[in-house]
Write a protein that holds these residues in place. Sequence first.
Motif, PDB file in Angstrom:
ATOM      1  N   PRO A   9       0.835  -1.210   0.000  1.00 28.29           N
ATOM      2  CA  PRO A   9       0.000   0.000   0.000  1.00 28.29           C
ATOM      3  C   PRO A   9       0.868   1.258   0.000  1.00 28.29           C
ATOM      4  O   PRO A   9       1.947   1.284   0.577  1.00 28.29           O
ATOM      5  N   VAL A  14      -4.244   3.812  -0.799  1.00 27.79           N
ATOM      6  CA  VAL A  14      -5.107   3.607   0.366  1.00 27.79           C
ATOM      7  C   VAL A  14      -6.297   4.555   0.245  1.00 27.79           C
ATOM      8  O   VAL A  14      -6.124   5.779   0.249  1.00 27.79           O
ATOM      9  N   ARG A  19     -12.149   1.954   3.709  1.00 29.46           N
ATOM     10  CA  ARG A  19     -10.859   1.278   3.590  1.00 29.46           C
ATOM     11  C   ARG A  19     -10.979  -0.237   3.708  1.00 29.46           C
ATOM     12  O   ARG A  19     -10.119  -0.967   3.202  1.00 29.46           O
ATOM     13  N   TYR A  24      -5.033  -5.560  -1.657  1.00 28.33           N
ATOM     14  CA  TYR A  24      -3.765  -5.454  -2.383  1.00 28.33           C
ATOM     15  C   TYR A  24      -3.291  -6.836  -2.821  1.00 28.33           C
ATOM     16  O   TYR A  24      -2.131  -7.005  -3.179  1.00 28.33           O
ATOM     17  N   SER A 168      -4.033  -1.046  -6.329  1.00 24.28           N
ATOM     18  CA  SER A 168      -5.000  -1.464  -5.321  1.00 24.28           C
ATOM     19  C   SER A 168      -6.279  -1.918  -5.999  1.00 24.28           C
ATOM     20  O   SER A 168      -6.603  -1.484  -7.107  1.00 24.28           O
ATOM     21  N   LYS A 170     -10.558  -2.541  -5.127  1.00 24.92           N
ATOM     22  CA  LYS A 170     -11.611  -2.158  -4.186  1.00 24.92           C
ATOM     23  C   LYS A 170     -12.893  -2.856  -4.611  1.00 24.92           C
ATOM     24  O   LYS A 170     -13.188  -2.931  -5.819  1.00 24.92           O
TER      25      LYS A 170
END
Length: 220
Positions: A9, A14, A19, A24, A168, A170
Amino acid sequence: MGPSGAYEPTGRTVPARSRERASYDRALVHAILDEGYVCHLGFVRDGAPVVLPTLYARDGERLFVHGSTGSRPLREAGRAEAGLPVCLTVTHVDGLVLARSAFHHSVNYRSVVVHGAARQVTDPAERAAALSALVDHVLPGRSADSRPANGRELAATAVLCLDLAEVSAKLRAGGPNDDPEDLALPYWSGVLPVAPAYGTPVPADDLAPGIPVPGYLTRR
């Protein structure tokens, strides 16, 4: 990349909100990227942000992005010694989340964000491999089942390479998050799934008789 197979990260990867939805994990990032076709490539041009949709393909820990030699970002990536600073995103929508309140409506999704410096691919062998990867990413096996680009076409085509280093994912999954006081309201609440669908292949009007539909199309 960390020893656990996860990307490290950074301040840019981030998220400021939710969060707990960030990941990752390298395998998850690769899976999300491999399922998509179109990315959105963001960069700064003349002091203003620009975001362009374009095709991409993953080759290990790098992404190839397709473009035209007349494209300004690709020209800038070729001139910049350190590469062109970019942000690349890929998103899949998996469901429409319908809550009892308008505020809590949402979508279930999987997304990847990649930050880095994109460079123009100029080595002939790497460029040929990148172009084949771009074709095969859309339909695996297609590059071997089509004519390779000729000199004129290669001169009009450019490819960017972006390393998967600052990355990243999400995700959101599950049902709506209604407030307790709204649970008794008389409104339907739940998820409407969203999924891509492939239709029956439609041959070109000028396709020669006797050419069968390739197996890689009928297996989808």
